[in-house]
Design a protein around this motif. Structure first.
Motif, PDB file in Angstrom:
ATOM      1  N   TYR A   1       0.820  -1.208   0.000  1.00  0.00           N
ATOM      2  CA  TYR A   1       0.000   0.000   0.000  1.00  0.00           C
ATOM      3  C   TYR A   1       0.856   1.262   0.000  1.00  0.00           C
ATOM      4  CZ  TYR A   1      -3.200   3.674   1.281  1.00  0.00           C
ATOM      5  OH  TYR A   1      -3.909   4.852   1.274  1.00  0.00           O
ATOM      6  N   VAL A   2       1.889   1.296   0.847  1.00  0.00           N
ATOM      7  CA  VAL A   2       2.759   2.476   0.920  1.00  0.00           C
ATOM      8  C   VAL A   2       3.463   2.700  -0.420  1.00  0.00           C
ATOM      9  CG1 VAL A   2       4.829   3.433   2.015  1.00  0.00           C
ATOM     10  CG2 VAL A   2       3.057   2.361   3.416  1.00  0.00           C
ATOM     11  N   ALA A   3       3.914   1.615  -1.045  1.00  0.00           N
ATOM     12  CA  ALA A   3       4.553   1.734  -2.358  1.00  0.00           C
ATOM     13  C   ALA A   3       3.570   2.295  -3.377  1.00  0.00           C
ATOM     14  CB  ALA A   3       5.070   0.362  -2.807  1.00  0.00           C
ATOM     15  N   TYR A   4       2.317   1.843  -3.308  1.00  0.00           N
ATOM     16  CA  TYR A   4       1.270   2.351  -4.203  1.00  0.00           C
ATOM     17  C   TYR A   4       1.094   3.856  -4.037  1.00  0.00           C
ATOM     18  CZ  TYR A   4      -3.560   3.714  -5.239  1.00  0.00           C
ATOM     19  OH  TYR A   4      -4.689   4.386  -5.653  1.00  0.00           O
ATOM     20  N   PHE A   5       1.122   4.338  -2.778  1.00  0.00           N
ATOM     21  CA  PHE A   5       0.951   5.766  -2.527  1.00  0.00           C
ATOM     22  C   PHE A   5       2.075   6.580  -3.167  1.00  0.00           C
ATOM     23  CE2 PHE A   5       1.971   9.584  -0.138  1.00  0.00           C
ATOM     24  CZ  PHE A   5       0.750  10.230  -0.065  1.00  0.00           C
ATOM     25  N   PHE A   6       3.315   6.173  -2.926  1.00  0.00           N
ATOM     26  CA  PHE A   6       4.447   6.975  -3.390  1.00  0.00           C
ATOM     27  C   PHE A   6       4.742   6.799  -4.881  1.00  0.00           C
ATOM     28  CE2 PHE A   6       5.413   7.059   1.192  1.00  0.00           C
ATOM     29  CZ  PHE A   6       5.547   8.432   1.341  1.00  0.00           C
ATOM     30  N   LEU A   7       4.154   5.794  -5.497  1.00  0.00           N
ATOM     31  CA  LEU A   7       4.296   5.638  -6.944  1.00  0.00           C
ATOM     32  C   LEU A   7       3.126   6.255  -7.698  1.00  0.00           C
ATOM     33  CD1 LEU A   7       5.638   1.967  -7.084  1.00  0.00           C
ATOM     34  CD2 LEU A   7       6.920   4.045  -7.647  1.00  0.00           C
ATOM     35  N   GLY A   8       2.126   6.756  -6.955  1.00  0.00           N
ATOM     36  CA  GLY A   8       0.936   7.335  -7.573  1.00  0.00           C
ATOM     37  C   GLY A   8       0.983   8.846  -7.634  1.00  0.00           C
ATOM     38  N   LYS A   9      -0.207   9.443  -7.772  1.00  0.00           N
ATOM     39  CA  LYS A   9      -0.316  10.889  -7.969  1.00  0.00           C
ATOM     40  C   LYS A   9      -0.659  11.640  -6.683  1.00  0.00           C
ATOM     41  CE  LYS A   9      -1.893  10.331 -12.760  1.00  0.00           C
ATOM     42  NZ  LYS A   9      -2.986  10.613 -13.744  1.00  0.00           N
ATOM     43  N   ASN A  10      -0.769  10.920  -5.558  1.00  0.00           N
ATOM     44  CA  ASN A  10      -1.197  11.572  -4.326  1.00  0.00           C
ATOM     45  C   ASN A  10      -0.062  12.265  -3.583  1.00  0.00           C
ATOM     46  OD1 ASN A  10      -4.051  10.726  -4.257  1.00  0.00           O
ATOM     47  ND2 ASN A  10      -3.179   8.671  -4.163  1.00  0.00           N
ATOM     48  N   THR A  11       1.167  11.859  -3.845  1.00  0.00           N
ATOM     49  CA  THR A  11       2.299  12.399  -3.096  1.00  0.00           C
ATOM     50  C   THR A  11       2.808  13.716  -3.671  1.00  0.00           C
ATOM     51  OG1 THR A  11       4.527  11.910  -2.295  1.00  0.00           O
ATOM     52  CG2 THR A  11       3.937  11.066  -4.476  1.00  0.00           C
ATOM     53  N   GLU A  12       3.330  14.576  -2.792  1.00  0.00           N
ATOM     54  CA  GLU A  12       4.000  15.798  -3.222  1.00  0.00           C
ATOM     55  C   GLU A  12       5.463  15.530  -3.545  1.00  0.00           C
ATOM     56  OE1 GLU A  12       3.225  19.388  -0.878  1.00  0.00           O
ATOM     57  OE2 GLU A  12       1.730  18.242   0.236  1.00  0.00           O
ATOM     58  N   ILE A  13       5.960  14.368  -3.133  1.00  0.00           N
ATOM     59  CA  ILE A  13       7.380  14.050  -3.312  1.00  0.00           C
ATOM     60  C   ILE A  13       7.524  13.291  -4.631  1.00  0.00           C
ATOM     61  CG2 ILE A  13       9.398  13.009  -2.216  1.00  0.00           C
ATOM     62  CD1 ILE A  13       7.970  13.267   0.425  1.00  0.00           C
ATOM     63  N   ILE A  14       7.378  14.000  -5.710  1.00  0.00           N
ATOM     64  CA  ILE A  14       7.399  13.401  -7.048  1.00  0.00           C
ATOM     65  C   ILE A  14       8.836  13.254  -7.534  1.00  0.00           C
ATOM     66  CG2 ILE A  14       6.652  13.693  -9.437  1.00  0.00           C
ATOM     67  CD1 ILE A  14       4.305  15.383  -8.317  1.00  0.00           C
ATOM     68  N   GLY A  15       9.133  12.103  -8.129  1.00  0.00           N
ATOM     69  CA  GLY A  15      10.465  11.852  -8.661  1.00  0.00           C
ATOM     70  C   GLY A  15      11.470  11.419  -7.618  1.00  0.00           C
ATOM     71  N   TRP A  16      10.976  10.896  -6.486  1.00  0.00           N
ATOM     72  CA  TRP A  16      11.868  10.512  -5.384  1.00  0.00           C
ATOM     73  C   TRP A  16      12.848   9.411  -5.779  1.00  0.00           C
ATOM     74  CZ3 TRP A  16      11.421   5.397  -4.429  1.00  0.00           C
ATOM     75  CH2 TRP A  16      10.211   4.770  -4.779  1.00  0.00           C
ATOM     76  N   TRP A  17      12.434   8.542  -6.732  1.00  0.00           N
ATOM     77  CA  TRP A  17      13.308   7.424  -7.117  1.00  0.00           C
ATOM     78  C   TRP A  17      14.630   7.891  -7.712  1.00  0.00           C
ATOM     79  CZ3 TRP A  17       8.366   8.374  -8.825  1.00  0.00           C
ATOM     80  CH2 TRP A  17       8.242   8.982 -10.065  1.00  0.00           C
ATOM     81  N   LYS A  18      14.648   9.116  -8.235  1.00  0.00           N
ATOM     82  CA  LYS A  18      15.898   9.662  -8.767  1.00  0.00           C
ATOM     83  C   LYS A  18      16.840  10.113  -7.652  1.00  0.00           C
ATOM     84  CE  LYS A  18      13.416  11.451 -12.811  1.00  0.00           C
ATOM     85  NZ  LYS A  18      13.019  12.687 -13.548  1.00  0.00           N
ATOM     86  N   ALA A  19      16.292  10.263  -6.452  1.00  0.00           N
ATOM     87  CA  ALA A  19      17.097  10.782  -5.334  1.00  0.00           C
ATOM     88  C   ALA A  19      17.513   9.694  -4.345  1.00  0.00           C
ATOM     89  CB  ALA A  19      16.303  11.863  -4.589  1.00  0.00           C
ATOM     90  N   VAL A  20      17.195   8.412  -4.649  1.00  0.00           N
ATOM     91  CA  VAL A  20      17.566   7.328  -3.736  1.00  0.00           C
ATOM     92  C   VAL A  20      19.085   7.210  -3.685  1.00  0.00           C
ATOM     93  CG1 VAL A  20      17.462   4.843  -3.302  1.00  0.00           C
ATOM     94  CG2 VAL A  20      15.419   6.073  -4.090  1.00  0.00           C
ATOM     95  N   GLY A  21      19.632   7.326  -2.517  1.00  0.00           N
ATOM     96  CA  GLY A  21      21.086   7.287  -2.348  1.00  0.00           C
ATOM     97  C   GLY A  21      21.469   7.963  -1.051  1.00  0.00           C
TER      98      GLY A  21
END
Length: 457
Positions: A211-231
């Motif tokens: 469920y949490v993954a669904y939230f952050f991969l969807g359109k509800n989060t303000e933190i868009i493009g976070w996968w580019k910042a993993v590190g």
């Protein structure tokens, strides 16, 4: 639409805002706590009180690893709340990417260590005698799912920092419902015993992660493009670690408390007294859910408005949160004061054909559990000040006072009390340590918070 959600933290009336934030948080914690409570009832009635004691032994280790996710989440969320208050969404994205990398790296490493030394850790936390074997079964399975739990807890705090408490609430409800459903299937229908209890919890962790993954991969989060910042960015990791260490220290001390309590109680009364504390531990998780809900709802409000330099709103949020949490804490205390026998009997089986050893433990718990429950919760009406006070310093990024205030109750006061008082009063000394530690920590927190309010003007 997403921007409005976080901007509400700085514009809505504090009372209305706290209710909006706290009720979903409280409901989520309620469902999660009900899950722990009902799970323990199922385990107690379908497997036996020894199984509850075994789970209680495992909790410090699994919760500590899971709490790393909470620590990283709370530390990062404090930064994210203030960044959103300042309109800096780029920093919020970078922080979340670092949170993910930290959570995965640390929790997986600790799971490997935990599994490698399980035969040492389980007895150290009180898994002795007849408790050892069921505890080992539960421990081995549950650790496989703990990294997913850590990611869920981390993500949940970030969802709340974005000003989306309903999504955070659902993230807590999903694993609870999944766990209880699997309890019925694995324990009652399949008769898997301790393995069933462990797999049910693990499936619950996995469902939350989805469920949490669904939230952050969807359109509800303000933190868009976070996968580019993993590190890892050292400046961000350092800030997350400083603030997250407060939450981690709290859980680390909680784990140490479990270690001490289980061993002290085992020496005083064997498996039966450990079972009494196991039930009280479940009630501590369940009964205080509204107080914790107010605390969780307060965190993003204080952090956002502090970041926006709206100090009058910060002060109002503190006073309002303490008032609301004190009220619900008093109601909890009255309920447990009046109905302790009912609460204890929820966890015990009424079957007469149980082994004599189980019947003896049931009789002991019925005789001693209610009085112990009253003493442990005696200071509940005043703990709101301590919880909100330490949460405030964490929310505004003041790691050192938050760290010290968090350790004051569970570390500086409780540990010495629980080691000294039983020497003179036996098991009663253990139960007296709880309200005395609450009282002393509340006094210290009140002094620190009064000085901080004067500084805010």
């Amino acid at each position: 639409m997403a921007r409005v959600a976080s901007d509400e933290l700085g514009t809505w009336p504090i009372g209305k805002l706290l209710v909006k934030q706290a009720i979903p948080a409280a409901i989520g914690i309620l469902v999660m706590s009900l899950n722990i409570l009902v799970d323990s009832i199922f385990v107690g009635k379908w497997i036996g009180p020894m199984a509850i004691a075994a789970i209680n032994v495992v909790l410090p280790v699994s919760f500590f690893i899971g709490a790393l996710g909470i620590a990283i989440g709370v530390g990062g969320s404090s930064i994210i709340s203030r960044a959103l208050g300042q309109g800096d969404r780029t920093k919020a994205v970078s922080v979340f990417g670092n949170q993910i990398a930290l959570t995965i790296l640390i929790t997986v490493a600790l799971v490997v260590v935990g599994l490698s030394y399980r035969d040492v850790l389980i007895p150290a936390f009180g898994g002795k005698g007849a408790i050892f074997e069921p505890a080992k079964i539960y421990y081995t399975i549950i650790l496989y799912g703990v990294p997913f739990l850590a990611l869920c807890m981390m993500g949940n705090t970030v969802i709340r920092a974005e000003g989306k408490p309903k999504f955070a609430m659902i993230a807590m409800i999903v694993p609870s419902v999944g766990n209880l459903l699997m309890d019925y299937i694995f324990i009652y229908l399949f008769d898997w015993g301790m393995q069933g209890a462990a797999w049910a919890s693990t499936v619950g962790y996995l469902s939350c992660f989805v469920y949490v993954a669904y939230f952050f991969l969807g359109k509800n989060t303000e933190i868009i493009g976070w996968w580019k910042a993993v590190g890892f960015q050292w400046s961000i990791v350092k800030e997350i670690s400083a603030l997250g260490s407060v939450t981690l220290a709290r859980q680390a001390v909680t784990s140490v408390n479990y270690l001490i309590l289980n061993n002290v109680l085992f020496d005083l009364g064997g498996e039966a007294l450990v079972a009494v504390y196991a039930i009280i531990g479940r009630m501590l998780m369940f009964a205080l859910f509204p107080v914790f809900g107010v605390t969780q709802g307060f965190l993003p409000i204080a952090g956002y408005n502090y970041g926006a330099q709206k100090f009058d709103r910060v002060k109002t949020s503190i006073y309002t949160a303490i008032k609301y949490a004190s009220l619900v804490g008093t109601l909890v205390f009255l309920g447990l004061l009046i109905f302790p026998d009912f609460m204890v009997n929820l966890f015990l089986s009424d079957k007469a054909d149980l082994p004599q050893s189980i019947l003896d433990i049931n009789a002991y718990v019925r005789a001693h559990g209610p009085n112990a429950l009253r003493w442990v919760f005696a200071a509940t009406p005043i703990i709101a000040l301590q919880l909100i006070g330490s949460a405030y310093f964490q929310a505004v990024g003041k790691a050192i006072p938050a760290f010290l205030l968090t350790l004051s109750r569970q570390g500086f006061f409780f540990i010495p009390l629980v080691l000294i008082l039983p020497v003179y009063w036996g098991a009663l000394g253990v139960w007296l340590a709880f309200p005395l530690a609450d009282l002393l920590a509340t006094i210290v927190t009140g002094i620190a918070l009064k000085r901080e309010m004067a500084r805010l003007g």
